[in-house]
Design an enzyme around this catalytic site. Structure first.
Site, PDB file in Angstrom:
ATOM      1  N   HIS A   8       1.568   5.330  -1.810  1.00  0.00           N
ATOM      2  CA  HIS A   8       1.132   6.457  -2.636  1.00  0.00           C
ATOM      3  C   HIS A   8       2.369   7.055  -3.290  1.00  0.00           C
ATOM      4  O   HIS A   8       3.220   7.607  -2.593  1.00  0.00           O
ATOM      5  CB  HIS A   8       0.429   7.512  -1.776  1.00  0.00           C
ATOM      6  CG  HIS A   8      -0.813   6.991  -1.129  1.00  0.00           C
ATOM      7  ND1 HIS A   8      -2.045   7.082  -1.727  1.00  0.00           N
ATOM      8  CD2 HIS A   8      -1.003   6.341   0.037  1.00  0.00           C
ATOM      9  CE1 HIS A   8      -2.954   6.507  -0.941  1.00  0.00           C
ATOM     10  NE2 HIS A   8      -2.346   6.051   0.136  1.00  0.00           N
ATOM     11  N   ASP A  45       0.966   2.489   3.701  1.00  0.00           N
ATOM     12  CA  ASP A  45       0.155   3.675   3.438  1.00  0.00           C
ATOM     13  C   ASP A  45       1.026   4.929   3.473  1.00  0.00           C
ATOM     14  O   ASP A  45       0.572   5.995   3.893  1.00  0.00           O
ATOM     15  CB  ASP A  45      -1.020   3.803   4.433  1.00  0.00           C
ATOM     16  CG  ASP A  45      -2.054   4.830   3.970  1.00  0.00           C
ATOM     17  OD1 ASP A  45      -2.056   5.164   2.765  1.00  0.00           O
ATOM     18  OD2 ASP A  45      -2.841   5.310   4.801  1.00  0.00           O
ATOM     19  N   HIS A  78      -4.943  -0.692   5.901  1.00  0.00           N
ATOM     20  CA  HIS A  78      -4.486   0.085   7.062  1.00  0.00           C
ATOM     21  C   HIS A  78      -5.433   0.020   8.265  1.00  0.00           C
ATOM     22  O   HIS A  78      -5.979   1.019   8.703  1.00  0.00           O
ATOM     23  CB  HIS A  78      -4.211   1.553   6.680  1.00  0.00           C
ATOM     24  CG  HIS A  78      -5.219   2.214   5.772  1.00  0.00           C
ATOM     25  ND1 HIS A  78      -6.553   2.268   6.058  1.00  0.00           N
ATOM     26  CD2 HIS A  78      -5.062   2.852   4.588  1.00  0.00           C
ATOM     27  CE1 HIS A  78      -7.162   2.912   5.089  1.00  0.00           C
ATOM     28  NE2 HIS A  78      -6.283   3.279   4.181  1.00  0.00           N
ATOM     29  N   HIS A 131       0.857  -1.201   0.000  1.00  0.00           N
ATOM     30  CA  HIS A 131       0.000   0.000   0.000  1.00  0.00           C
ATOM     31  C   HIS A 131       0.888   1.245   0.000  1.00  0.00           C
ATOM     32  O   HIS A 131       1.339   1.688   1.048  1.00  0.00           O
ATOM     33  CB  HIS A 131      -0.915  -0.004   1.226  1.00  0.00           C
ATOM     34  CG  HIS A 131      -1.925   1.105   1.225  1.00  0.00           C
ATOM     35  ND1 HIS A 131      -3.265   0.892   1.482  1.00  0.00           N
ATOM     36  CD2 HIS A 131      -1.811   2.434   0.999  1.00  0.00           C
ATOM     37  CE1 HIS A 131      -3.913   2.033   1.422  1.00  0.00           C
ATOM     38  NE2 HIS A 131      -3.040   2.998   1.130  1.00  0.00           N
ATOM     39  N   HIS A 141     -10.607   1.088   1.622  1.00  0.00           N
ATOM     40  CA  HIS A 141     -10.404   2.044   2.709  1.00  0.00           C
ATOM     41  C   HIS A 141     -11.642   1.905   3.597  1.00  0.00           C
ATOM     42  O   HIS A 141     -12.718   2.385   3.246  1.00  0.00           O
ATOM     43  CB  HIS A 141     -10.268   3.469   2.158  1.00  0.00           C
ATOM     44  CG  HIS A 141     -10.024   4.483   3.232  1.00  0.00           C
ATOM     45  ND1 HIS A 141      -8.839   5.199   3.336  1.00  0.00           N
ATOM     46  CD2 HIS A 141     -10.784   4.886   4.272  1.00  0.00           C
ATOM     47  CE1 HIS A 141      -8.898   5.988   4.398  1.00  0.00           C
ATOM     48  NE2 HIS A 141     -10.078   5.826   4.973  1.00  0.00           N
ATOM     49  N   LYS A 173      -9.457  -0.352  -6.032  1.00  0.00           N
ATOM     50  CA  LYS A 173      -9.468   0.292  -4.723  1.00  0.00           C
ATOM     51  C   LYS A 173     -10.791   1.022  -4.524  1.00  0.00           C
ATOM     52  O   LYS A 173     -11.247   1.761  -5.406  1.00  0.00           O
ATOM     53  CB  LYS A 173      -8.292   1.291  -4.642  1.00  0.00           C
ATOM     54  CG  LYS A 173      -8.230   2.106  -3.358  1.00  0.00           C
ATOM     55  CD  LYS A 173      -7.725   1.311  -2.166  1.00  0.00           C
ATOM     56  CE  LYS A 173      -7.890   2.039  -0.851  1.00  0.00           C
ATOM     57  NZ  LYS A 173      -6.739   2.801  -0.418  1.00  0.00           N
TER      58      LYS A 173
HETATM   59  O1  DOR Z   1      -3.758   9.455   5.733  1.00  0.00           O
HETATM   60  C1  DOR Z   1      -3.983   9.054   4.595  1.00  0.00           C
HETATM   61  N1  DOR Z   1      -3.400   9.639   3.519  1.00  0.00           N
HETATM   62  N2  DOR Z   1      -4.845   8.053   4.417  1.00  0.00           N
HETATM   63  C2  DOR Z   1      -5.255   7.678   3.212  1.00  0.00           C
HETATM   64  O2  DOR Z   1      -6.064   6.792   3.132  1.00  0.00           O
HETATM   65  C3  DOR Z   1      -4.764   8.378   2.001  1.00  0.00           C
HETATM   66  C4  DOR Z   1      -3.484   9.054   2.238  1.00  0.00           C
HETATM   67  C5  DOR Z   1      -3.113  10.054   1.167  1.00  0.00           C
HETATM   68  O3  DOR Z   1      -3.278   9.736  -0.015  1.00  0.00           O
HETATM   69  O4  DOR Z   1      -2.636  11.132   1.509  1.00  0.00           O
HETATM   70 ZN    ZN Z   2      -3.493   4.955   1.384  1.00  0.00          ZN
END
Ligand code: DOR
Ligand code: ZN
Length: 337
Positions: free
Chosen positions: A13, A241, A169, A11, A131, A94
């Site tokens: 980003h 995450d 998460h 997971h 999520h 997702k």
């Molecule tokens: O805290 C978070 N930030 N939780 C998420 O689910 C997404 C993530 C983000 O993309 O910044």
């Molecule tokens: Zn995330």
């Protein structure tokens, strides 16, 4: 010194543009596989957007196996999904509840309207990453995860019995029990939810760098997460995450949700298992359980890590005219040798 397989992060980003280049480089150092989230400013809801993003990321990628996700909502076209499936463009779908987190404005407000998509995923054995927060006006953010289990996830599980689900998460003991007692569902756990609690987050001064969704919970929940992760239980595995936001957006009146943990996540996880004398379960949590859940082959070469005591951690990484805030918890550092 210890030896483990190269970890997987199920997971992450990566974001877009030059930030994605920066973040991907850090991911390449630590992970054999990464599962990339689709919540870009313009979310990856169709083949055209996904293809463009995919090509950019794959061009920059040096070493990790990159697995992509599609952003599922009730505007997704079935034709498009089929095209992407046939061409192996994405690995998982997702689901973001509407307004649950960063870039979730195109998320889903009524999961019952998603039935045809869930059938499609179930029929083709495509995993659904969720999520898991029920978001509703005036609700208590601390209750969102539990409410999602009761109001939404139970419905999905009941109606799509063969759908492979990853509850992302997780932050509560309730989610640990839910995942343990249902079939075809596993869960990811982040570094920060394992190591922090409401006391460390806001019991003293408020720490914006720990603000994330789902919000960090009390030590009762933290202990349940630690216990299940340390046990090596096959339904729980690592998904950081890791979510980079610029420092100027974190230390701001409207702090955005996300903890950027990539740089030190593996070091923190190893130290947690080390001090609890559970390093024999590291491969399960960091590589094997996730690969088993997703039916993936993995590189089973062992890599050596050494422990450096009282390491000087880099709190900020310079990025353009700003910084990213690196999450770290322990004083000792584990590095690959
Ligand atoms: O805290 C978070 N930030 N939780 C998420 O689910 C997404 C993530 C983000 O993309 O910044
Ligand atoms: Zn995330």
């Amino acid at each position: 010194m210890l030896k483990i397989f190269k970890p997987c992060d199920f997971h992450v980003h990566l974001r877009e543009g030059s930030l994605s280049q920066f973040v991907l480089k850090e991911n390449n150092k630590h992970f054999q596989k990464i599962l990339v989230m689709p919540n870009l400013e313009n979310p990856l809801t169709n083949a055209e957007l996904l293809l463009k993003y995919r090509n950019k990321i794959l061009k920059m990628n040096k070493s990790s196996e990159v697995l992509f996700t599609i952003y599922l909502n009730n505007n997704c076209s079935m034709r498009d999904l089929n095209y992407m499936r046939k061409n192996n463009l994405f690995f998982a779908a997702k689901l973001y509840p509407l307004n649950a987190t960063t870039n979730s404005g195109s998320g889903v407000s009524d999961i019952k309207k998603m039935a045809k998509y869930f059938s499609f995923l179930e029929g083709h054995n495509i995993p659904l990453c969720i999520h898991g927060e029920h978001v509703h006006e005036n609700d208590d953010p601390y209750e969102r995860e539990k409410k999602f289990l009761d109001l939404e996830l139970s419905w999905i599980i009941k109606n799509f019995k063969s759908l492979k689900i990853t509850l992302e998460h997780i932050t509560t003991k309730d989610s640990v029990s839910f995942v343990k007692s249902n079939k075809n569902i596993s869960a990811t756990i982040t570094t920060h939810h394992l190591l922090e609690n409401t006391h460390t987050f806001l019991g003293g001064n408020l720490r914006p760098e720990l603000f994330c969704k789902p919000i960090i919970k009390s030590s009762i929940h933290q202990e349940a997460l630690q216990k299940v992760a340390l046990s090596g239980s096959s339904k729980f595995f690592f998904g950081s995450d890791s979510a980079p936001h610029l420092k100027s957006r974190k230390y701001a009146p409207a702090c955005c949700a996300g903890v950027y943990s990539t740089k030190y996540s593996i070091s923190n996880i190893i130290e947690l298992f080390w001090i609890n004398k559970k390093t024999s379960n590291l491969n399960k949590f960091l590589t094997l359980n996730g690969c088993k859940h997703y039916g993936l082959k993995y590189d089973n070469k062992s890599y050596k890590y050494k422990r450096i005591k009282n390491f000087k951690f880099q709190k900020y990484s310079k990025f353009q005219n700003d910084h990213l805030i690196n999450y770290n918890y322990f004083k000792n550092f584990w590095t690959e040798v």
